[in-house]
Write a protein that holds these residues in place. Structure first.
Motif, mmCIF file in Angstrom:
data_model
loop_
_atom_site.group_PDB
_atom_site.id
_atom_site.type_symbol
_atom_site.label_atom_id
_atom_site.label_comp_id
_atom_site.label_asym_id
_atom_site.label_seq_id
_atom_site.Cartn_x
_atom_site.Cartn_y
_atom_site.Cartn_z
ATOM 1 N N ALA A 187 -35.317 19.910 -52.758
ATOM 2 C CA ALA A 187 -34.783 20.976 -51.908
ATOM 3 C C ALA A 187 -33.608 20.398 -51.132
ATOM 4 O O ALA A 187 -33.125 19.308 -51.431
ATOM 5 C CB ALA A 187 -35.860 21.521 -50.970
ATOM 6 N N GLY A 188 -33.133 21.129 -50.126
ATOM 7 C CA GLY A 188 -32.048 20.630 -49.296
ATOM 8 C C GLY A 188 -32.561 19.744 -48.184
ATOM 9 O O GLY A 188 -33.701 19.264 -48.214
ATOM 10 N N LYS A 189 -31.737 19.563 -47.180
ATOM 11 C CA LYS A 189 -32.105 18.704 -46.058
ATOM 12 C C LYS A 189 -32.953 19.491 -45.062
ATOM 13 O O LYS A 189 -32.529 20.481 -44.512
ATOM 14 C CB LYS A 189 -30.853 18.156 -45.369
ATOM 15 C CG LYS A 189 -30.003 17.259 -46.272
ATOM 16 C CD LYS A 189 -28.838 16.653 -45.520
ATOM 17 C CE LYS A 189 -27.919 15.890 -46.475
ATOM 18 N NZ LYS A 189 -28.618 14.822 -47.190
ATOM 19 N N ASN A 190 -34.182 19.038 -44.895
ATOM 20 C CA ASN A 190 -35.123 19.611 -43.939
ATOM 21 C C ASN A 190 -35.397 21.096 -44.203
ATOM 22 O O ASN A 190 -35.088 21.963 -43.377
ATOM 23 C CB ASN A 190 -34.623 19.417 -42.507
ATOM 24 C CG ASN A 190 -35.685 19.727 -41.471
ATOM 25 O OD1 ASN A 190 -36.878 19.830 -41.779
ATOM 26 N ND2 ASN A 190 -35.259 19.896 -40.230
ATOM 27 N N PRO A 191 -36.017 21.439 -45.334
ATOM 28 C CA PRO A 191 -36.416 22.833 -45.564
ATOM 29 C C PRO A 191 -37.507 23.240 -44.576
ATOM 30 O O PRO A 191 -38.482 22.512 -44.379
ATOM 31 C CB PRO A 191 -36.944 22.816 -46.998
ATOM 32 C CG PRO A 191 -37.373 21.403 -47.229
ATOM 33 C CD PRO A 191 -36.432 20.555 -46.434
#
Length: 420
Positions: free
Chosen positions: A74-78
């Motif tokens: 996923a992205g940064k800090n979902p």
């Protein structure tokens, strides 16, 4: 306000048929639903990217089985996620990237990344989708300036907002508008659609939790235009610009409101206050205005982090981050008042629960993400009284620092349809 034109007897028949079909389908397909979990960081040290874990739900006992290829990047800090009503798309919000990832959900529950879309502000916090699956709403912490310039920061707070996305037939997102709200929106919920008998118009309500410092902590109400997705403040919600800054006022929600849920009948709204360990209840009045319930607020465990309602609208569950527990309440459908007698002894889960969801297929399994423990707790709820019992092998390991989760019905299992 009058709900859409289906009689109670017909609805009861649909529900009974759905459950019956679900059980029949389960005899051939042992996967009742899929659970998707956002994890802030993977187990590998030093990485700042998050992941999404995927599990199949065993229909007989509610246990979770990891899917192949899980977890996915996923992205940064979902921090939040939501599925489309047709169970074909999953949207994951990445806080530090200020993006939304769109995954297609395969017939086997596997996720396939389609695209990543920027929101119209920075540092998103929560997400919700309307019942028709036409619009996605993402709350964000700070408004952006020209050319995407960051205008605000914790030292200089400015208006947060809501990015409104349209959703096409393939699930693709397109930003269509931005609504400025207070300085710290942290949660959002969209009601089912309703028909106003006097004007024969269809609408829905959207409620945003604004966790500003006292005395400005509030719940903001909006009417959704079901054709365009546009949001119009309800009576009791006022959004103005003072000295170049957005000021939003709405309905009292205690000291530090943290989550919001709307019951399936679109009659009641519930908001947790993590600072005061309380649950606020409101009735939905004319035009979507909120009216506090007579016995509100209600006691929760320590630091309530989320609230969810079962698909029947009969029971409500609050996760208590610092108590490591889930409190259960029975909802009086006539008054909206939740009774803690069902959950007078809270059910213990693993460390620091953050988010919860009930399976939409049969409505009998509740799952909770446990942040510090890196796991998901599974419980079976008694449909007669709402009490909870741990399912076999619970809790189930997931990625590091799970932040939230959602449950999506398997295609062979119909979603429950409950309108009271």
């Amino acid at each position: 306000m009058k709900l859409n034109k289906i009689g109670r007897g017909t609805l009861a028949s649909i529900v009974s048929l759905a459950v019956g079909l679900g059980l029949t389908a389960c005899s051939r397909d042992y996967t009742l639903a899929y659970v998707y979990v956002t994890n802030a960081k993977p187990a590998s040290a030093g990485s700042t990217d998050g992941t999404v874990s995927a599990f199949a739900v065993d229909y007989q006992i509610g246990s979770l089985v990891p899917l192949a290829d899980s977890p996915l990047p996923a992205g940064k800090n979902p921090v939040a996620l939501v599925s489309s009503p047709d169970s074909q798309n999953l949207y994951v919000v990445n806080h530090d990237d200020s993006t939304v990832m769109h995954f297609a959900i395969g017939t086997d529950g596997k996720l396939y990344l389609k695209e990543t879309t920027n929101i119209t502000g920075s540092l998103p916090t929560a997400v919700a989708i309307d019942a028709a699956g036409k619009f996605l709403y993402v709350t964000f912490t700070y408004q952006l300036g020209p050319n995407g310039q960051q205008l605000y920061s914790p030292a200089s707070p400015g208006p947060g907002g809501v990015t409104v996305f349209s959703i096409d037939s393939s699930g693709k997102l397109s930003p269509v508008s931005t609504v400025n709200v207070g300085n710290n929106p942290v949660a959002i919920a969209v009601s089912r659609q309703a028909t106003i008998a006097s004007s024969n118009t269809t609408l829905a309500y959207v409620y945003v939790v604004d966790q500003e410092a006292q005395p400005n902590a509030t719940v903001l109400g909006f009417t959704q235009n079901v054709s365009t997705g546009a949001l119009t403040p309800t009576p009791g919600t006022v959004i103005t610009t003072v000295a170049g800054k957005t000021v939003a006022t709405g309905y009292n929600a205690g000291i530090a409101p943290s989550s919001v849920a709307i019951d399936p009948s679109t009659r009641y709204v519930y908001v947790t206050d993590q600072a005061a360990n309380q649950l606020y209840g409101y009735g939905i009045g004319t035009g979507g205005a909120l009216v506090p319930l007579l016995s509100s607020p209600y006691t929760t465990g320590l630091y309530p982090s989320s609230v969810t309602i079962d698909p029947r609208g009969k029971y409500m569950y609050v996760t208590n981050f610092s108590s490591n527990s889930v409190s259960a309440y029975a909802i009086d459908t006539a008054t909206g008042s939740p009774s803690g007698s069902v959950g007078s002894t809270s059910t213990t889960v693993a460390t620091n629960p953050t988010c919860s969801a009930v399976d939409p297929a049969l409505g009998i399994y509740l799952y909770v993400s446990n942040n510090k423990d890196g796991s998901v707790s599974g419980m079976k709820l008694d449909p007669h009284n709402g009490t909870l019992k741990q399912v076999q092998n619970s809790p189930f390991p997931t990625g590091s620092l799970p932040t939230c989760l959602t449950v999506v019905a398997n295609g062979s299992h119909p979603n429950q349809l409950i309108i009271q």
